[in-house]
Design a protein around this motif. Sequence first.
Motif, mmCIF file in Angstrom:
data_model
loop_
_atom_site.group_PDB
_atom_site.id
_atom_site.type_symbol
_atom_site.label_atom_id
_atom_site.label_comp_id
_atom_site.label_asym_id
_atom_site.label_seq_id
_atom_site.Cartn_x
_atom_site.Cartn_y
_atom_site.Cartn_z
ATOM 1 N N VAL A 35 0.779 -1.097 0.052
ATOM 2 C CA VAL A 35 -0.001 0.083 0.081
ATOM 3 C C VAL A 35 0.907 1.201 0.032
ATOM 4 N N GLY A 36 2.039 1.163 0.750
ATOM 5 C CA GLY A 36 2.943 2.426 0.714
ATOM 6 C C GLY A 36 3.521 2.777 -0.734
ATOM 7 N N ILE A 37 3.601 1.690 -1.348
ATOM 8 C CA ILE A 37 4.394 1.759 -2.830
ATOM 9 C C ILE A 37 3.249 2.251 -3.520
ATOM 10 N N TYR A 38 2.004 1.770 -3.459
ATOM 11 C CA TYR A 38 0.631 2.292 -4.067
ATOM 12 C C TYR A 38 0.619 3.896 -3.835
ATOM 13 N N GLU A 39 0.822 4.230 -2.762
ATOM 14 C CA GLU A 39 0.462 5.491 -2.181
ATOM 15 C C GLU A 39 1.507 6.412 -2.804
ATOM 16 N N PHE A 40 2.823 6.095 -2.807
ATOM 17 C CA PHE A 40 3.892 6.856 -3.190
ATOM 18 C C PHE A 40 3.644 6.975 -5.035
ATOM 19 N N ALA A 41 3.528 5.871 -5.742
ATOM 20 C CA ALA A 41 3.201 5.737 -6.958
ATOM 21 C C ALA A 41 2.131 6.784 -7.511
ATOM 22 N N TYR A 42 1.031 6.872 -6.646
ATOM 23 C CA TYR A 42 -0.214 7.557 -6.841
ATOM 24 C C TYR A 42 0.118 9.037 -6.492
ATOM 25 N N LEU A 43 0.548 9.316 -5.716
ATOM 26 C CA LEU A 43 1.108 10.814 -5.436
ATOM 27 C C LEU A 43 1.999 11.477 -6.541
ATOM 28 N N ASN A 44 2.911 10.364 -6.945
ATOM 29 C CA ASN A 44 3.964 10.899 -7.991
ATOM 30 C C ASN A 44 3.409 10.809 -9.350
ATOM 31 N N GLY A 45 2.153 10.554 -9.402
ATOM 32 C CA GLY A 45 1.739 9.941 -11.048
ATOM 33 C C GLY A 45 2.431 8.922 -11.857
ATOM 34 N N LEU A 46 3.064 7.851 -11.125
ATOM 35 C CA LEU A 46 3.575 6.515 -11.601
ATOM 36 C C LEU A 46 2.592 5.737 -11.745
ATOM 37 N N TRP A 47 1.540 5.919 -12.628
ATOM 38 C CA TRP A 47 0.390 5.070 -12.851
ATOM 39 C C TRP A 47 0.579 3.703 -13.302
ATOM 40 N N PRO A 48 1.395 3.165 -13.810
ATOM 41 C CA PRO A 48 1.529 1.665 -14.013
ATOM 42 C C PRO A 48 1.600 0.788 -12.794
ATOM 43 N N LEU A 49 2.339 1.644 -11.677
ATOM 44 C CA LEU A 49 2.288 1.058 -10.348
ATOM 45 C C LEU A 49 1.265 1.190 -9.387
ATOM 46 N N VAL A 50 0.256 1.842 -9.821
ATOM 47 C CA VAL A 50 -0.940 2.135 -9.288
ATOM 48 C C VAL A 50 -2.214 1.121 -9.973
ATOM 49 N N PRO A 51 -2.838 0.171 -9.014
ATOM 50 C CA PRO A 51 -4.079 -0.461 -9.632
ATOM 51 C C PRO A 51 -4.927 0.716 -9.883
ATOM 52 N N PRO A 52 -5.646 0.476 -10.938
ATOM 53 C CA PRO A 52 -6.922 1.486 -11.093
ATOM 54 C C PRO A 52 -8.038 1.636 -10.067
ATOM 55 N N THR A 53 -8.387 0.331 -9.558
ATOM 56 C CA THR A 53 -9.123 0.278 -8.416
ATOM 57 C C THR A 53 -8.710 1.233 -7.150
ATOM 58 N N PHE A 54 -7.528 1.000 -6.969
ATOM 59 C CA PHE A 54 -6.828 1.706 -5.887
ATOM 60 C C PHE A 54 -6.980 3.321 -6.036
ATOM 61 N N ALA A 55 -6.856 3.719 -7.319
ATOM 62 C CA ALA A 55 -6.586 5.010 -7.673
ATOM 63 C C ALA A 55 -8.068 5.439 -7.538
ATOM 64 N N HIS A 56 -8.973 4.695 -7.885
ATOM 65 C CA HIS A 56 -10.641 5.149 -7.872
ATOM 66 C C HIS A 56 -11.007 5.430 -6.596
ATOM 67 N N ILE A 57 -10.597 4.483 -5.455
ATOM 68 C CA ILE A 57 -10.934 4.464 -4.028
ATOM 69 C C ILE A 57 -10.188 5.769 -3.476
ATOM 70 N N LYS A 58 -9.071 6.198 -3.880
ATOM 71 C CA LYS A 58 -8.526 7.477 -3.497
ATOM 72 C C LYS A 58 -9.084 8.519 -3.954
ATOM 73 N N ASP A 59 -9.293 8.598 -5.008
ATOM 74 C CA ASP A 59 -10.374 9.821 -5.636
ATOM 75 C C ASP A 59 -11.628 9.816 -4.945
ATOM 76 N N LYS A 60 -12.317 8.873 -4.774
ATOM 77 C CA LYS A 60 -13.564 8.773 -3.941
ATOM 78 C C LYS A 60 -13.207 9.371 -2.567
#
Length: 366
Positions: free
Chosen positions: A76-101
């Motif tokens: 999850v820490g890797i996902y958070e880091f990738a999400y905040l820094n725009g490293l989209w291949p390292l972020v599952p789309p479902t995780f990004a959607h949950i964060k946006d919501k």
Amino acid sequence: MEIKWKRNKQEWILDTIHCFVLIFCLGYTFRAVICVDRELFHGHFFADLKDAFLNAGINEIFTFIGAVGFVLFGIVGIYEFAYLNGLWPLVPPTFAHIKDKNYEKQAEKMMKIYYENDIEFIREYEKERLDYALQAAGIDEAQFRHIKYELIKARSMSVSTVDELRKKAECILYDKRFIVDQTLYEPTERVYKEVDYFINLYTAFYAPQLCADAGQIMANYIVMVMGKQADALDYIIIPHDSNLLLGLEVGKILRKPVVAIQDKERIHKYEFWDGDYNKNRSSNNKNKVIIIHDVLVTGRRIYESVERLPQGTYEVEGLYCLFKYVHEEYHPEKILQEHNICNINCLIDTDEETLKKIYKDNGKES
């Protein structure tokens, strides 16, 4: 209404890849923890996993739970880091959607807190702000209520005849704010020396709603008088130093190009107008034009303005004014007719005594 999220094909593939990676990480973690003190490795992953599960003790189970937590928090820490820094291949789309919501809900919550805390402040100081605005406008609260009532009443009036339209215009435009008491000035300082009270709408139409109301009234008046001939118009002419805002509003409503006449040349010599004036816009070789003006007094400004257009390129279909100032010293119809402006239409005839009475009485509570 909340819009349901639909994943596309690429997002499905990326989610599936991340899901498999997570399952394998947890599987290897389980295998490593449970089998660390047992000789259960035979080189077959799923067979070793089954043996480890059947032979696991309480210590191995709690150790596994801790290891799983460590692995999940790491991922999850890797996902958070990738999400905040725009490293989209390292972020599952479902995780990004949950964060946006989640961010949307947090923003909604903060706005709710902000509104609930500030609404009391707004209500507390609303009267002070209103009093300040009224003071700047030079009217008191009773006058404000009167004006507000008259405007609401005028806007709600349905009109089907010129007389009804005239009454609506009088409700909106006959107001002390728009009447100038020229007795405060010496006769030599006045433009119209014989006039003591005058209605001035030039700056009044800086108020968008008032301009829109007056423009609609004028446009309706033109259509009522001209009928279907209004569709054949080529241009709307605004005389120099006339009410530009009124003319522009009418042009917008009737969807006709507007030409504003100036008293001096513009960019080219002998060109005294703003706007695109095509000398041959009409198929009949002469453009059909009407003139829009607010208050007709002498008529001089009107014929001087129209004559600045190229001679022989236009036919004046009519002059349309909101007011005609009736005064024994002024004879605008006669002067305009001498300059081939014959179809003169003024919605309201006003005079000195009418304006004086409105100026003295307007704003008093009935």
